[in-house]
Enzyme design. Structure first.
Site, PDB file in Angstrom:
ATOM      1  N   ASP A  59      -0.832   0.519   0.609  1.00  0.00           N
ATOM      2  CA  ASP A  59      -1.229   0.766  -0.667  1.00  0.00           C
ATOM      3  C   ASP A  59      -0.980   2.033  -1.160  1.00  0.00           C
ATOM      4  O   ASP A  59      -0.722   2.631  -0.856  1.00  0.00           O
ATOM      5  CB  ASP A  59      -2.845   0.898   0.187  1.00  0.00           C
ATOM      6  CG  ASP A  59      -3.331  -0.650   0.926  1.00  0.00           C
ATOM      7  OD1 ASP A  59      -2.371  -1.440   1.086  1.00  0.00           O
ATOM      8  OD2 ASP A  59      -3.929  -0.002   1.738  1.00  0.00           O
TER       9      ASP A  59
HETATM   10  N1  URA Z   1      -3.404   0.957   6.397  1.00  0.00           N
HETATM   11  C1  URA Z   1      -3.494   0.370   5.657  1.00  0.00           C
HETATM   12  O1  URA Z   1      -4.881   0.224   5.243  1.00  0.00           O
HETATM   13  N2  URA Z   1      -2.989   0.643   4.448  1.00  0.00           N
HETATM   14  C2  URA Z   1      -1.910   1.316   3.534  1.00  0.00           C
HETATM   15  O2  URA Z   1      -1.503   1.361   3.197  1.00  0.00           O
HETATM   16  C3  URA Z   1      -1.389   0.636   5.405  1.00  0.00           C
HETATM   17  C4  URA Z   1      -1.453   0.512   6.771  1.00  0.00           C
END
Ligand code: URA
Length: 232
Positions: free
Chosen positions: A103
């Site tokens: 993310d």
């Molecule tokens: N899980 C998440 O919620 N976000 C990420 O960026 C990676 C794994």
């Protein structure tokens, strides 16, 4: 492989640059000046020299990036800086992509490559390559939450996750290992326990930790030896 394709695949020169270099007589193959762009060469055995520099052919590249917050795991984006924007020119080549997305607000280890088969191998849950994260939580985690996460938690939309491995570092901080890459997976797993992720960082892919000397926003190449460590 065609000579111009081979040289362009290594990233430093575009196909047009290569054509010009060949026209200008600046490319040799096994000691002979290359007459045209379309001659066939063996990438593994032909000695290609471009503008005085021997071409060191590599079929694929594998890059470790320490992703800072605010950068998106895409190959291009109109508004935001992407992980590919952080790859230095010396490592850029056609076909690079991030093998697995983080993310925008997640930091840490992103593997960037042009090797689709390798990406599939490390991302497919079937191959059990663990991705390790450190998550800071809004509320203390209970033993019951740890047990749910370790036995395969059911998300709010009823999706069941594979069992995760949890190491409680303190009451609001955990190390969590997962083999899947569902959308916002860790945030949704933690939300399913009634808690919330405040900060998330990926620290390891398979057996390979993020290089502690790599500052946020920096990249370096992953060695062949390290590549093996990812999948073991
Ligand atoms: N899980 C998440 O919620 N976000 C990420 O960026 C990676 C794994």
């Amino acid at each position: 492989m065609r000579l111009d394709k081979l040289i362009a695949s290594q990233g430093k020169y575009s196909r047009n640059d290569v054509k010009k270099l060949i026209r200008d007589g600046l490319v040799t193959v096994d000691g002979e000046k290359a007459a045209t762009s379309d001659i066939q060469v063996n990438p593994e055995t032909s000695e290609v020299v471009v503008d005085g520099t021997p071409l060191c052919y590599r079929e694929h590249v594998y890059i470790m990036l320490n992703k800072p917050a605010g950068v998106v795991s895409a190959t291009d984006d109109r508004e935001h800086e992407t992980v590919l924007d952080l790859v230095p020119d010396g490592l850029k080549r056609p076909g690079l992509f991030p093998a697995g997305r983080l993310d925008a607000d997640t930091t840490g280890f992103v593997l960037i490559t042009d090797d689709g088969d390798f990406a599939h191998k490390i991302l497919s849950p079937k191959n059990h390559v663990e991705k390790t994260y450190i998550a800071e939580l809004a509320d203390p985690i209970s033993e019951d939450d740890v047990e749910k996460l370790e036995s395969g938690i059911v998300l709010k939309d009823e999706t069941r996750c594979l069992p995760a491995k949890i190491n409680v570092l303190d009451e609001r901080k955990i190390e969590i290992k997962i083999c899947e890459g569902k959308y916002h997976q860790i945030k949704r797993m933690i939300a399913a326990t009634g808690n919330r992720v405040l900060v998330l960082k990926r620290t390891k892919m398979g057996g390979l930790p993020l290089d502690i000397d790599l500052l946020p926003g920096n990249c370096r190449e992953i060695t062949q030896e390290e590549l093996g460590v990812i999948t073991t």
